[in-house]
Scaffold this active site. Structure first.
Site, PDB file in Angstrom:
ATOM      1  N   ARG A 266      12.810  35.068  29.508  1.00 16.87           N
ATOM      2  CA  ARG A 266      14.240  34.725  29.544  1.00 16.87           C
ATOM      3  C   ARG A 266      14.862  34.973  30.911  1.00 16.87           C
ATOM      4  O   ARG A 266      15.988  34.590  31.171  1.00 16.87           O
ATOM      5  CB  ARG A 266      15.006  35.535  28.496  1.00 16.87           C
ATOM      6  CG  ARG A 266      14.545  35.355  27.062  1.00 16.87           C
ATOM      7  CD  ARG A 266      15.317  36.239  26.123  1.00 16.87           C
ATOM      8  NE  ARG A 266      16.720  35.962  26.216  1.00 16.87           N
ATOM      9  CZ  ARG A 266      17.317  34.955  25.558  1.00 16.87           C
ATOM     10  NH1 ARG A 266      16.598  34.164  24.797  1.00 16.87           N
ATOM     11  NH2 ARG A 266      18.596  34.729  25.684  1.00 16.87           N
TER      12      ARG A 266
ATOM     13  N   ASN B 112      23.866  40.066  28.432  1.00 10.99           N
ATOM     14  CA  ASN B 112      23.348  38.716  28.696  1.00 10.99           C
ATOM     15  C   ASN B 112      24.530  37.770  28.516  1.00 10.99           C
ATOM     16  O   ASN B 112      25.105  37.678  27.433  1.00 10.99           O
ATOM     17  CB  ASN B 112      22.229  38.358  27.707  1.00 10.99           C
ATOM     18  CG  ASN B 112      21.824  36.888  27.849  1.00 10.99           C
ATOM     19  OD1 ASN B 112      21.983  36.301  28.917  1.00 10.99           O
ATOM     20  ND2 ASN B 112      21.353  36.284  26.768  1.00 10.99           N
ATOM     21  N   GLY B 113      24.924  37.096  29.597  1.00 11.21           N
ATOM     22  CA  GLY B 113      26.043  36.143  29.500  1.00 11.21           C
ATOM     23  C   GLY B 113      26.880  36.194  30.763  1.00 11.21           C
ATOM     24  O   GLY B 113      26.431  36.646  31.813  1.00 11.21           O
TER      25      GLY B 113
ATOM     26  N   GLU C  26       9.286  12.636  31.336  1.00  3.84           N
ATOM     27  CA  GLU C  26       8.827  13.961  30.900  1.00  3.84           C
ATOM     28  C   GLU C  26       7.614  14.401  31.710  1.00  3.84           C
ATOM     29  O   GLU C  26       7.524  15.558  32.143  1.00  3.84           O
ATOM     30  CB  GLU C  26       8.510  13.927  29.399  1.00  3.84           C
ATOM     31  CG  GLU C  26       7.931  15.206  28.837  1.00  3.84           C
ATOM     32  CD  GLU C  26       8.821  16.427  29.015  1.00  3.84           C
ATOM     33  OE1 GLU C  26      10.000  16.270  29.382  1.00  3.84           O
ATOM     34  OE2 GLU C  26       8.316  17.547  28.820  1.00  3.84           O
TER      35      GLU C  26
ATOM     36  N   LYS D 139      13.713  30.220  30.686  1.00  4.57           N
ATOM     37  CA  LYS D 139      13.345  29.433  29.502  1.00  4.57           C
ATOM     38  C   LYS D 139      14.553  28.739  28.884  1.00  4.57           C
ATOM     39  O   LYS D 139      14.453  27.640  28.376  1.00  4.57           O
ATOM     40  CB  LYS D 139      12.681  30.324  28.450  1.00  4.57           C
ATOM     41  CG  LYS D 139      12.211  29.579  27.211  1.00  4.57           C
ATOM     42  CD  LYS D 139      11.258  28.459  27.539  1.00  4.57           C
ATOM     43  CE  LYS D 139      10.905  27.609  26.346  1.00  4.57           C
ATOM     44  NZ  LYS D 139      10.182  26.387  26.736  1.00  4.57           N
TER      45      LYS D 139
ATOM     46  N   HIS E 194      12.366  -2.407  42.467  1.00  3.03           N
ATOM     47  CA  HIS E 194      13.758  -2.300  42.975  1.00  3.03           C
ATOM     48  C   HIS E 194      13.911  -1.094  43.890  1.00  3.03           C
ATOM     49  O   HIS E 194      14.945  -0.442  43.913  1.00  3.03           O
ATOM     50  CB  HIS E 194      14.722  -2.214  41.789  1.00  3.03           C
ATOM     51  CG  HIS E 194      14.636  -3.401  40.894  1.00  3.03           C
ATOM     52  ND1 HIS E 194      15.281  -4.592  41.128  1.00  3.03           N
ATOM     53  CD2 HIS E 194      13.887  -3.603  39.770  1.00  3.03           C
ATOM     54  CE1 HIS E 194      14.989  -5.460  40.186  1.00  3.03           C
ATOM     55  NE2 HIS E 194      14.142  -4.896  39.350  1.00  3.03           N
TER      56      HIS E 194
ATOM     57  N   TRP F  95      18.225  37.475  34.689  1.00  4.89           N
ATOM     58  CA  TRP F  95      18.209  36.215  35.435  1.00  4.89           C
ATOM     59  C   TRP F  95      19.594  36.123  36.055  1.00  4.89           C
ATOM     60  O   TRP F  95      20.577  35.890  35.362  1.00  4.89           O
ATOM     61  CB  TRP F  95      17.938  35.047  34.508  1.00  4.89           C
ATOM     62  CG  TRP F  95      17.745  33.733  35.208  1.00  4.89           C
ATOM     63  CD1 TRP F  95      16.812  33.443  36.163  1.00  4.89           C
ATOM     64  CD2 TRP F  95      18.482  32.535  35.030  1.00  4.89           C
ATOM     65  NE1 TRP F  95      16.932  32.142  36.579  1.00  4.89           N
ATOM     66  CE2 TRP F  95      17.950  31.556  35.898  1.00  4.89           C
ATOM     67  CE3 TRP F  95      19.536  32.171  34.220  1.00  4.89           C
ATOM     68  CZ2 TRP F  95      18.448  30.261  35.979  1.00  4.89           C
ATOM     69  CZ3 TRP F  95      20.037  30.876  34.286  1.00  4.89           C
ATOM     70  CH2 TRP F  95      19.490  29.949  35.166  1.00  4.89           C
TER      71      TRP F  95
ATOM     72  N   CYS G 280      19.341  36.267  30.273  1.00  8.39           N
ATOM     73  CA  CYS G 280      18.653  37.549  30.379  1.00  8.39           C
ATOM     74  C   CYS G 280      18.069  37.938  29.024  1.00  8.39           C
ATOM     75  O   CYS G 280      18.368  37.334  28.015  1.00  8.39           O
ATOM     76  CB  CYS G 280      19.633  38.633  30.800  1.00  8.39           C
ATOM     77  SG  CYS G 280      20.587  38.201  32.255  1.00  8.39           S
TER      78      CYS G 280
ATOM     79  N   GLU H 176       8.270  20.943  37.743  1.00  7.34           N
ATOM     80  CA  GLU H 176       8.828  22.277  37.437  1.00  7.34           C
ATOM     81  C   GLU H 176       7.758  23.367  37.436  1.00  7.34           C
ATOM     82  O   GLU H 176       8.095  24.539  37.579  1.00  7.34           O
ATOM     83  CB  GLU H 176       9.583  22.277  36.114  1.00  7.34           C
ATOM     84  CG  GLU H 176       8.747  22.179  34.875  1.00  7.34           C
ATOM     85  CD  GLU H 176       9.601  22.345  33.611  1.00  7.34           C
ATOM     86  OE1 GLU H 176      10.549  23.153  33.608  1.00  7.34           O
ATOM     87  OE2 GLU H 176       9.309  21.639  32.637  1.00  7.34           O
TER      88      GLU H 176
ATOM     89  N   LYS I 125       7.470  17.820  34.015  1.00  2.43           N
ATOM     90  CA  LYS I 125       6.425  18.841  33.863  1.00  2.43           C
ATOM     91  C   LYS I 125       5.783  19.146  35.209  1.00  2.43           C
ATOM     92  O   LYS I 125       5.626  20.293  35.601  1.00  2.43           O
ATOM     93  CB  LYS I 125       5.352  18.346  32.869  1.00  2.43           C
ATOM     94  CG  LYS I 125       5.769  18.314  31.429  1.00  2.43           C
ATOM     95  CD  LYS I 125       5.906  19.676  30.805  1.00  2.43           C
ATOM     96  CE  LYS I 125       7.245  20.292  30.705  1.00  2.43           C
ATOM     97  NZ  LYS I 125       8.418  19.696  30.208  1.00  2.43           N
TER      98      LYS I 125
HETATM   99  C1  AGP Z   1      11.727  21.695  30.217  1.00  4.72           C
HETATM  100  O1  AGP Z   1      10.364  21.910  30.470  1.00  4.72           O
HETATM  101  C2  AGP Z   1      12.611  22.751  30.841  1.00  4.72           C
HETATM  102  N1  AGP Z   1      12.234  24.050  30.470  1.00  4.72           N
HETATM  103  C3  AGP Z   1      14.089  22.466  30.629  1.00  4.72           C
HETATM  104  O2  AGP Z   1      14.342  21.175  31.134  1.00  4.72           O
HETATM  105  C4  AGP Z   1      14.594  22.526  29.174  1.00  4.72           C
HETATM  106  O3  AGP Z   1      14.069  21.431  28.443  1.00  4.72           O
HETATM  107  C5  AGP Z   1      16.114  22.422  29.188  1.00  4.72           C
HETATM  108  O4  AGP Z   1      16.628  23.537  29.877  1.00  4.72           O
HETATM  109  C6  AGP Z   1      16.758  22.342  27.798  1.00  4.72           C
HETATM  110  O5  AGP Z   1      16.484  23.530  27.101  1.00  4.72           O
HETATM  111  P1  AGP Z   1      16.767  23.557  25.513  1.00  4.72           P
HETATM  112  O6  AGP Z   1      15.892  22.526  24.888  1.00  4.72           O
HETATM  113  O7  AGP Z   1      16.405  24.958  25.106  1.00  4.72           O
HETATM  114  O8  AGP Z   1      18.220  23.254  25.295  1.00  4.72           O
END
Ligand code: AGP
Length: 614
Positions: free
Chosen positions: A27, A101-102, A487, A609, A510, A75, A2, A494, A491
């Site tokens: 966040r 937050n937590g 990667e 994030k 395989h 969140w 959050c 997500e 992208k």
């Molecule tokens: C990547 O695009 C995502 N947002 C997610 O996989 C992110 O890389 C992952 O949560 C790790 O976050 P961090 O690098 O802040 O630890």
């Protein structure tokens, strides 16, 4: 995860809270709320499900005056996103409010005790339990708010960044943190509190990063006071913020993600700044100098990370084994922490995290530390929890990454890992001088090559249009570009919600090759290098089954151009540095497809994030 924000001073608080929450919406954005105490001592609380704009509409026309207040964007972790579960939460008397937050892990047992003593609860959250506990202690022991918060937190197990406000004491805010981020801004007769610096930076550059198990008491007309949970006074360590306001604005781009993709020439250059001088043959990462012996004698390096950062760790594996000849393992932090892993004292752990707040990565660090390993951090947020939990480290200087999909952080991480691997190769003497120097010069040229790759945006957008309605996608790579395949797939899935998988190109035979038909786009990195001919064969295997092939190739390539359906020509570079350039087309491709599909690129559904909860 959050976003929290608080203000105590002489300005009207409501605009500061709302603007701050907007800056923190990345966040978490399923509900939001604010609380202010007006000049007559009345406590006004507005909170609702939805985004900050929904909250603003709800508060319009109501009393939002006052110079003290707190705000929260959520969140959800406990309790679904709805009005009653949104923060701030009230105490039993409704005189005290709190944002959090937590996660309070032992909230259920505390709640049971409070209920037995007559407390009633409105929400399903853990947070509401905490504010009830604080008030009960305050009333029972006739304590000031700060001491009541401190006493309550000594009963709490879990992670928190909280701000507490008492209607009967409009001169004070109390903040506390453990395991979640919090920054306190110090202005002229005013204080700011936030989850990161973005709501603070336009008002003051003087900040204090609260440490775990610390309680901050902010009182009008007094200096900031900090106490540990053991009730010991702590001298505040005031630092100067280095980010500027425009760093966190969109800068004219439609989305933060696009801005951050285009920032990569600068963020990669900034991540090398002061650490690389090809002409003098120097690579030096100040953050690891005192641990050079550890690197030199390391029998094994273990990368721990999540998501995109894990992909950067995979590139790191190829880099360290190739340059420094050290065996490497790459672990998902969430698996590592629960597996009772074998860790030797001469193991070197490298934790990679953009936010520096990912709960699984933080926990994995603590586990490895408890077994005697040395922990090196590669983080993007100065003063973040992971940065402070490691023995040493090197920051990626990518600047704030607001878009939930990580882009510039990835290339900054790979840049720092490349420098680190070269630094270690240098002290171990595992690279011939000529090869070492060649890599330094090539690394110095990477920002320019990323700029050239960014110029392919228009043709990549055209390709995106052709595949925007796909339901599945395969990404293939070999060697250094296998992590880039993973990667690229992450992208796409997500932000556009298209199912995508990354594979080593040879693995296709395989199983995945069964998926190939004319509906299946296959995104392949087929740049010049030792695996080139093998990748060309893989492309032919896909074409033989009517698959659509979109290939990233080295500029001037003819062979793949004659086979693939689409080719994207990127500047030639050393095989070990290709990840830094070949990821750019996949970032742009996923961005354009997501926009064409009407997806919320910067705040994709279900995501946040930084995942600061397990
Ligand atoms: C990547 O695009 C995502 N947002 C997610 O996989 C992110 O890389 C992952 O949560 C790790 O976050 P961090 O690098 O802040 O630890």
């Amino acid at each position: 995860m959050c976003g929290i924000v608080g203000y105590l001073g002489t300005r009207e608080v409501y605009p500061i809270l709302i603007k701050g929450l907007r800056r923190l919406e990345y966040r978490g954005y399923d509900s939001a709320g604010v609380a202010m105490i007006n000049g007559s001592g009345h406590l006004n609380v507005y909170k609702r499900k939805g985004k900050v704009s929904d909250l603003e509409n709800f508060a319009t026309g109501n009393d939002t005056t006052g110079t003290i207040g707190i705000g929260h964007t959520r969140w959800a972790t406990h309790g679904e996103p709805n009005d009653v579960n949104s923060h701030p939460h009230y105490s039993q008397s409704k005189n005290i409010v709190l944002i959090h937050n937590g996660i309070i892990e032992n909230y259920a047992s505390i709640k049971e005790g409070l209920k037995k003593r007559g407390h009633t609860f409105e929400s399903q959250t853990d947070t509401e339990v905490l504010v009830h506990l604080i008030e009960e202690i305050k009333q029972h022991d006739n304590m000031k708010l700060g001491h009541a918060v401190l006493a309550a937190l000594n009963q709490v197990i879990g992670a928190y960044a909280i701000v507490v406000m008492d209607k009967n004491d409009p001169t004070t805010l109390v903040a506390a943190k453990k395991g979640s981020p919090m920054v306190i801004g110090i202005g002229e007769n005013e204080f700011f509190i936030a989850s990161d610096a973005s709501p603070i930076v336009e008002f003051t550059k003087n900040v204090v990063y609260l440490e775990d198990e610390q309680v901050a008491i902010l009182r009008r007309g007094e200096d900031l006071k900090i106490r540990s949970l053991k009730d010991k006074e702590v001298t505040p360590y005031v630092q100067q913020l280095t980010i500027e306001l425009e760093n966190i604005e969109k800068g004219g781009y439609d989305h933060f993600m696009l801005k951050e993709i285009y920032e990569q020439p600068r963020s990669v250059k900034d991540s090398m700044r002061g650490r690389l001088n090809a002409e003098k043959g120097i690579v030096s990462l100040g953050g690891i100098v005192e641990h050079e012996a550890k690197f030199k004698n390391a029998k094994r390096i273990i990368f721990i990370a999540c998501g995109t950062s894990w992909h950067a760790g995979l590139v790191g594996e190829y880099l360290f084994e190739e340059f420094a000849r050290i065996p490497v393992e790459v672990e998902y932090a969430s698996e590592f922490r629960y597996r009772n892993p074998v860790i030797y004292p001469d193991d070197l752990i490298i934790a990679i995290s953009q936010s520096g707040e990912t709960a699984d990565t933080l926990a994995a660090i603590e586990l490895a530390k408890s077994k005697g390993a040395t922990i090196i951090g590669v983080c993007n947020v100065v003063g973040s929890s992971i940065a402070r939990a490691t023995h040493a480290g090197s920051y990626t200087h990518a600047g704030p990454e607001i878009g939930v999909a990580s882009t510039k952080a990835f290339t900054a991480q790979v840049t720092v890992l490349t420098l680190m691997a070269l630094h270690v190769a240098r002290i171990k003497g595992t690279l011939p001088e000529s090869r070492f120097r060649q890599l330094l010069y090539e690394l110095e040229s990477i920002p320019t090559k990323i700029e050239q790759a960014l110029k392919l945006n228009a043709e990549i957008k055209d390709i995106a249009f052709k595949f925007k309605d796909s339901t599945n996608a395969l990404y293939l790579g070999r060697g250094f570009t296998f992590p880039v395949a993973l990667e690229g797939a992450l992208k796409l899935k997500e932000i556009s919600y298209i199912h995508a998988e990354g594979y080593p190109a040879a693995e296709m035979k395989h199983g995945p090759i069964a998926l190939i038909d004319e509906e299946m786009p296959v995104f392949v990195i087929a740049t010049k290098g030792p695996n080139y001919e093998k990748v060309v064969s893989n492309i032919q295997e896909v074409k033989a089954r009517k698959g659509k092939v979109i290939a990233v190739v080295t500029a001037g390539d003819k062979e793949v151009k004659g086979t693939a359906d689409h080719t994207i020509e990127i500047p030639e570079t050393d095989e070990s540095l290709v990840p830094l350039v070949s990821v750019i087309p996949w970032q742009l491709l996923s961005y354009h497809i997501a926009v064409m599909r009407g997806c919320n690129v910067d705040q994709p559904r279900n995501l946040a994030k930084s995942v600061t909860v397990e």
